[in-house]
Every structure is written in structure tokens, then in C-alpha cells.
Scaffold this motif. Sequence first.
Motif, PDB file in Angstrom:
ATOM      1  N   ASN A  64       0.973  -1.125   0.054  1.00  0.00           N
ATOM      2  CA  ASN A  64      -0.051   0.054  -0.135  1.00  0.00           C
ATOM      3  C   ASN A  64       0.862   1.192  -0.221  1.00  0.00           C
ATOM      4  O   ASN A  64       1.884   1.295   0.480  1.00  0.00           O
ATOM      5  CB  ASN A  64      -0.820   0.168   1.213  1.00  0.00           C
ATOM      6  CG  ASN A  64      -1.831  -1.249   1.359  1.00  0.00           C
ATOM      7  OD1 ASN A  64      -2.558  -1.460   0.358  1.00  0.00           O
ATOM      8  ND2 ASN A  64      -1.934  -1.868   2.401  1.00  0.00           N
ATOM      9  N   TRP A  65       0.230   2.259  -0.786  1.00  0.00           N
ATOM     10  CA  TRP A  65       1.219   3.548  -0.590  1.00  0.00           C
ATOM     11  C   TRP A  65       0.376   4.470   0.274  1.00  0.00           C
ATOM     12  O   TRP A  65      -0.625   4.583   0.322  1.00  0.00           O
ATOM     13  CB  TRP A  65       1.073   4.162  -1.963  1.00  0.00           C
ATOM     14  CG  TRP A  65       1.526   5.510  -2.326  1.00  0.00           C
ATOM     15  CD1 TRP A  65       0.786   6.881  -2.499  1.00  0.00           C
ATOM     16  CD2 TRP A  65       2.838   5.988  -2.050  1.00  0.00           C
ATOM     17  NE1 TRP A  65       1.726   7.848  -2.583  1.00  0.00           N
ATOM     18  CE2 TRP A  65       2.881   7.402  -2.450  1.00  0.00           C
ATOM     19  CE3 TRP A  65       4.073   5.333  -1.886  1.00  0.00           C
ATOM     20  CZ2 TRP A  65       4.273   8.083  -2.004  1.00  0.00           C
ATOM     21  CZ3 TRP A  65       5.373   5.887  -1.564  1.00  0.00           C
ATOM     22  CH2 TRP A  65       5.408   7.353  -1.987  1.00  0.00           C
ATOM     23  N   VAL A  66       1.496   4.990   1.177  1.00  0.00           N
ATOM     24  CA  VAL A  66       0.844   5.961   2.417  1.00  0.00           C
ATOM     25  C   VAL A  66       0.547   7.322   1.811  1.00  0.00           C
ATOM     26  O   VAL A  66      -0.578   7.760   1.638  1.00  0.00           O
ATOM     27  CB  VAL A  66       1.739   5.881   3.354  1.00  0.00           C
ATOM     28  CG1 VAL A  66       1.154   7.010   4.617  1.00  0.00           C
ATOM     29  CG2 VAL A  66       1.953   4.617   4.303  1.00  0.00           C
ATOM     30  N   GLY A  67       1.670   7.905   1.096  1.00  0.00           N
ATOM     31  CA  GLY A  67       1.540   9.366   0.630  1.00  0.00           C
ATOM     32  C   GLY A  67       1.430  10.244   1.858  1.00  0.00           C
ATOM     33  O   GLY A  67       0.504  10.652   2.119  1.00  0.00           O
ATOM     34  N   ASN A  68       2.773  10.722   2.491  1.00  0.00           N
ATOM     35  CA  ASN A  68       2.987  11.745   3.385  1.00  0.00           C
ATOM     36  C   ASN A  68       2.771  13.222   2.978  1.00  0.00           C
ATOM     37  O   ASN A  68       2.752  13.484   1.828  1.00  0.00           O
ATOM     38  CB  ASN A  68       3.993  11.610   4.303  1.00  0.00           C
ATOM     39  CG  ASN A  68       3.947  10.082   4.733  1.00  0.00           C
ATOM     40  OD1 ASN A  68       4.226   9.109   3.987  1.00  0.00           O
ATOM     41  ND2 ASN A  68       3.530   9.794   5.720  1.00  0.00           N
ATOM     42  N   VAL A  69       2.790  14.171   3.675  1.00  0.00           N
ATOM     43  CA  VAL A  69       2.548  15.407   3.567  1.00  0.00           C
ATOM     44  C   VAL A  69       3.951  16.092   3.288  1.00  0.00           C
ATOM     45  O   VAL A  69       3.801  17.173   2.425  1.00  0.00           O
ATOM     46  CB  VAL A  69       1.808  16.507   4.422  1.00  0.00           C
ATOM     47  CG1 VAL A  69       0.164  16.073   4.631  1.00  0.00           C
ATOM     48  CG2 VAL A  69       2.352  16.087   5.636  1.00  0.00           C
ATOM     49  N   ASN A  70       5.018  15.542   3.558  1.00  0.00           N
ATOM     50  CA  ASN A  70       6.295  15.932   3.382  1.00  0.00           C
ATOM     51  C   ASN A  70       7.245  14.815   3.729  1.00  0.00           C
ATOM     52  O   ASN A  70       7.061  14.110   4.524  1.00  0.00           O
ATOM     53  CB  ASN A  70       6.704  17.267   3.870  1.00  0.00           C
ATOM     54  CG  ASN A  70       6.687  17.221   5.513  1.00  0.00           C
ATOM     55  OD1 ASN A  70       7.390  16.491   6.115  1.00  0.00           O
ATOM     56  ND2 ASN A  70       5.877  18.188   6.101  1.00  0.00           N
ATOM     57  N   GLU A  71       8.474  14.969   3.256  1.00  0.00           N
ATOM     58  CA  GLU A  71       9.593  13.917   3.342  1.00  0.00           C
ATOM     59  C   GLU A  71       9.966  13.781   4.972  1.00  0.00           C
ATOM     60  O   GLU A  71      10.233  12.725   5.274  1.00  0.00           O
ATOM     61  CB  GLU A  71      10.712  14.080   2.458  1.00  0.00           C
ATOM     62  CG  GLU A  71      10.389  13.752   0.810  1.00  0.00           C
ATOM     63  CD  GLU A  71       9.595  15.071   0.210  1.00  0.00           C
ATOM     64  OE1 GLU A  71       9.572  14.845  -1.161  1.00  0.00           O
ATOM     65  OE2 GLU A  71       9.598  16.271   0.741  1.00  0.00           O
ATOM     66  N   LEU A  72      10.276  14.820   5.549  1.00  0.00           N
ATOM     67  CA  LEU A  72      10.460  14.664   6.951  1.00  0.00           C
ATOM     68  C   LEU A  72       9.635  13.890   7.679  1.00  0.00           C
ATOM     69  O   LEU A  72       9.960  13.073   8.246  1.00  0.00           O
ATOM     70  CB  LEU A  72      10.665  16.019   7.381  1.00  0.00           C
ATOM     71  CG  LEU A  72      11.093  16.002   8.875  1.00  0.00           C
ATOM     72  CD1 LEU A  72      12.336  15.252   9.216  1.00  0.00           C
ATOM     73  CD2 LEU A  72      11.200  17.364   9.661  1.00  0.00           C
ATOM     74  N   ASN A  73       8.245  14.437   7.548  1.00  0.00           N
ATOM     75  CA  ASN A  73       7.220  13.539   8.284  1.00  0.00           C
ATOM     76  C   ASN A  73       7.201  11.890   7.892  1.00  0.00           C
ATOM     77  O   ASN A  73       6.971  11.131   8.560  1.00  0.00           O
ATOM     78  CB  ASN A  73       5.886  14.162   7.804  1.00  0.00           C
ATOM     79  CG  ASN A  73       5.515  15.412   8.895  1.00  0.00           C
ATOM     80  OD1 ASN A  73       6.353  15.759   9.343  1.00  0.00           O
ATOM     81  ND2 ASN A  73       4.253  16.171   8.765  1.00  0.00           N
ATOM     82  N   ALA A  74       7.303  11.982   6.361  1.00  0.00           N
ATOM     83  CA  ALA A  74       7.479  10.385   5.954  1.00  0.00           C
ATOM     84  C   ALA A  74       8.546   9.640   6.527  1.00  0.00           C
ATOM     85  O   ALA A  74       8.334   8.648   7.022  1.00  0.00           O
ATOM     86  CB  ALA A  74       7.628  10.555   4.601  1.00  0.00           C
ATOM     87  N   GLY A  75       9.671  10.341   6.584  1.00  0.00           N
ATOM     88  CA  GLY A  75      10.844   9.474   7.489  1.00  0.00           C
ATOM     89  C   GLY A  75      10.335   9.352   9.000  1.00  0.00           C
ATOM     90  O   GLY A  75      10.854   8.040   9.439  1.00  0.00           O
ATOM     91  N   TYR A  76       9.871  10.083   9.488  1.00  0.00           N
ATOM     92  CA  TYR A  76       9.336  10.036  11.020  1.00  0.00           C
ATOM     93  C   TYR A  76       8.393   8.724  10.901  1.00  0.00           C
ATOM     94  O   TYR A  76       8.497   7.998  12.070  1.00  0.00           O
ATOM     95  CB  TYR A  76       9.012  11.348  11.507  1.00  0.00           C
ATOM     96  CG  TYR A  76       9.633  12.287  11.768  1.00  0.00           C
ATOM     97  CD1 TYR A  76      10.993  12.131  12.278  1.00  0.00           C
ATOM     98  CD2 TYR A  76       9.181  13.670  11.738  1.00  0.00           C
ATOM     99  CE1 TYR A  76      11.981  13.390  12.521  1.00  0.00           C
ATOM    100  CE2 TYR A  76      10.180  14.662  12.080  1.00  0.00           C
ATOM    101  CZ  TYR A  76      11.361  14.728  12.418  1.00  0.00           C
ATOM    102  OH  TYR A  76      12.186  15.679  12.741  1.00  0.00           O
TER     103      TYR A  76
END
Length: 581
Positions: A64-76
Motif C-alpha cells: 500500500n502507498w501511504v503518501g505523506n505530506v512532506n518527506e521529513l514526516n514520511a521519514g518520521y
Amino acid sequence: MSGLTPLASGQVTPDIRTSELKQPVDIAEYLFRRLHQVGVRSVHGLPGDYNLVALDYLPKANLNWVGNVNELNAGYAADGYARIKGISAVVTTFGVGELSAVNAIAGAYSEFVPIVHIVGYPSTVAQKNNLLLHHTLGNGNFNAFANMNREVSCAMAMLNDPHEAATLIDDAITKCYLQSRPVYVALPSDMVTKKVEGERLNTPLDLAYSPNHVEKEEYVVNVVLKYLTAAKNPVVLVDACAIRHRALKEVDDFVTKSGIPTFVTPMGKSAVNETLPNYGGVYAGTGSNAGVRERVEGADLIISIGAIKSDFNTTGFTYRTSQLNSIDFHSYGVTVKYSDYPGVRMNGVLTKVTERMGKLNIEAGPIPKNVVPDHADNSDPTITQAWFWPKAGQFLRDGDIVLTETGTANFGIWETRFPKDVTAISQVLWGSIGYATGSTQGAALAAKELGRKRTILFTGDGSFQLTAQEVSTMIRHDLNPIIFVICNDGYTIERCIHGWDAVYNDIQNWNYKDLPAAFGAKPDRYKTYQVKTKTEVEQLFADKEFNEAPCLRFVELYMPRDDAPAALMLTAEAAAKRNAD
């Protein structure tokens, strides 16, 4: 056309090396299927033109693809997901995307969290010709960002050659898991559809730790048993690397069978079953729970498992223990007093020590309870740190996932005794403000995949403002965390270190509970609360709907600006002194 080589006449002939593949599979599919095999079910990240074609392969691997709002948050978020599922993956694009994520990846590296960081690269042809492409530094150097990531990755897989790609992918994922640290996978856009041998996928990756050398392990076991049997008042101290390096079963068996008074460090919270009768609380030097410091520092033998003796984990390096009466267990070896035994991993040694130890000399230790201390004035309706955290312990349930942000929450949770099977997530060593909100998204998603019911976040208002957008991703994926935003007017942990009344520690106050609606949550998919008194806290914790509602719950929790846990004050004082040296 993949696998075909054009001739001068315009005809094509099969690529001999590709035609020899028994089960040809595209590189991107191979990569994602390997991730699925090791337990990943959802991939965090953001789309970018250099990774778009690769993302089309996620459904083929049942990811599944999550799709975060920015890359920093995606890393967290990938960090939080990995701490629950055992490994995670995040996809970014070259340059602008990967650099936005590098802070989170560095945090995962420092705290031993396994993340596979996949970066969509410009094509190998573009790299070879040094084209002046967007997202580059404009100097033709396509290795600059990989070099930056090299310092926070335990393996680098540059997939520039299809004939090496499968081997590099397998090696990177294996190292990520076994070393419990991030790896970097560069996937050029023209390599996505190149073929590799899919037959390899029929053989699972070997994720078992290499066994210790038998004679070395036997020797260490006997040495440990010798000192353990002779000790008159031993203690066990469990830290974060017992969690990160997957030694929790061995720890539980040892602690349960031995009956030795057992303590955890702040980073080691939830490494031990805190309902055990020999669990004694948190040891952190001068910031320790009541009675703990005296018992640990007065022991004649300390069995230390997975220690990370950082400043915030030790209340500013205030441990008062001696190596002369310590046995240290690590993933890379065992140290008995001043004798080192490198290469002898803790898991095997702990297992044999548990099997062979006889009756031990046990001197009882303190027993922590979720009881509000006497100095927390119950007649005052104001919610204080000293009053709240023991109360939070009464609210928690078996199997909860609890995240605490760097600041008052990280230090306050020391005073909370957990029910059984609680998992604690914090970032005590790296300490990136805003980590916990992003991590909550990943942890809540992992919990949903595993059928775990409650994911609970405690964060300060200042910290929350850094990554508040990730609540939007939680709503998008219908996640149901319980979020407590501690409203105390700014960066309390920074105030404690320096600048108590300084403007740089202030923030703009938000209407926090209005955010779920602002982020588009449907009215029946969230509930909000505003809590300002002790009575309101008790009523909220007793509310069945609040405890069990299958939707996001968002709480504004008001505490005084100038209040902080005692352990935070001590740690901040030590940090201020070091900063002044």
C-alpha cells in the motif's frame, strides 16, 4: 523494448544475458516484493518525477502507498512503523526529496531503527552525460546526495547495473534488518523496468543472526554465571538496544526466571514487562524514580542489557555505577567487568545463562505504582506534570502503543508504570522536536495492520506545530490514534535549558482541536476534547466512549507554562552547564 538490443538495420535480437533469466522480473517489482517478504505492507514517502514509474509497481507486490505530506514526516512515520513492524520503507525523489528526509533517517540511524530508504534517481544515461537537470546542484555531480546519506546508512545500494541489482537489493535489506539501521537504495528511472532473476524470490532472505562461536559463548556464559551466583544483591538494567536488536524474549525469560530486581532506562521503557513483581521502575541517575537510584547504585552486580548511556538517557551523565561490578550485554559482544568478549552476541549468552542459573541471592527492590505523589496538591484543580503522569498510567491498557515527544512528555512518562505488552516509542537520543507526531502516523498504521487497538500520543504544543500536517495523513488512512497536545505555551524543554522568558521559546497558540475538521475529517470520524482541570482529566479517562471509540480522538490538555517534570529540570540544568563549558 526491455531485453532487446536494436541492430543497425532496425531489427532486434534478444539480449543474451536477459534471455538466460529463468523468471525475469522488473527491478522495481523485485525490490518491492522483497520488502513484502520481510514484513512491510505499507510504504511511506512522496511522489517525484524520478520515482513515479517505480511507484506503479507497489500494487504488484501487494504493498500500500501511504503518501505523506512532506518527506521529513514520511521519514518520521517510517521510523514509527519500523518500531512496531520490525522494518519499514520510505520512497523519496532525488535531491529535494531525500534531503528533506535525511533528518529523520539520521535519527533512525542513531537510534537503531531499520528503514529502507529508496530514492528515485535520474537515468543512468543522464548521469553519465552530466546533464544539467532539475533537483541537482547544477554541477554534474550526481553522487553528492548519496555521499551525504552514506554517513547515516549501514549499506548503500546503487542500482546502476541490472546484473548486480538483485544482489545489492538483497544485501541492503538483510543488513538493514540485522544491523537495525537505515539503508540507502538508489533506483535510476531507466533501471525500474530492467530485468533481474525473479527465481531468487523463491528463496527468502536469511535474517537469522549468525550464531556465536561455541567455545567463546560457553566461556562467557560460565564467567557470567560465576559472578551472578556470587552476587548478594544484583540488579538488572535494561536499555534500548535490547529492543532494537531483538533480544526482548531473552530478556523476559531471564528477568522472569531470575526474579532479580529489574529496572529500565528512559530509552528502555517497555523493554520489560512492568507488571512483573520484580520490576522496579526507571533508573536514570539523579532523575530516577523514588528508591531506584539507591537500589541500583548500591548493587554489588549490575546486569546491563543493551545500554545507550546518552545525556538525556542518564539525566545528564549522572550514573553513579562502576564498571568493576557491571556485566554489559550488547549486540556486538559482552563485557564482564573490565574484560571484553567481542563478537559474542547477547542473545545466545542470555539464553544459556537463563537455562543454567540456579537459585540466586535476591534483595528486594522498590515497586513503582501509578499513585500520585504527596507533593502533587490534589486540592488545586490545575493539571500539573507530577499529578498527570501517574494518572496516565491508570488510563493505559494492555497492548497500548504509547508515543512521547522530546520534552515534558518524554521525561514525564518515567513516572508511569505500564500495563502488560505496552510498546513505548520515543526519540531520547536524537531528540528531533516534532518526531512523535510523524511517528504516530506510522505506528498507528502498523498497529492497524497488526490488529492492535490503541495508539496514544503525548506531545507538547511547540513540538506538535512542527509536524501537525501528519494528522491529515492519519485522517486519510482512517487511523484512530488518541492525541494529547499539552498546551503550555511553547518550548518547555528549551526554557528549562536556557531562556525561560525568552521570545524565541514562545509560539503562536492554535485552536488545536479544530485541526481534524480543518484537515477534512468527516464529523463521525473524530472527536475533540478540551481538558483544563484534574476533574476533567479523571472524567475523560473514565469515559468509555473516549477509551474505545473507533475514530481519531484529539485532546487539548492544559498545563502551566512554568511546570516541568523534575527529571527534565535536572537534565536541562546539566545540559546548560555543558553548553557553557
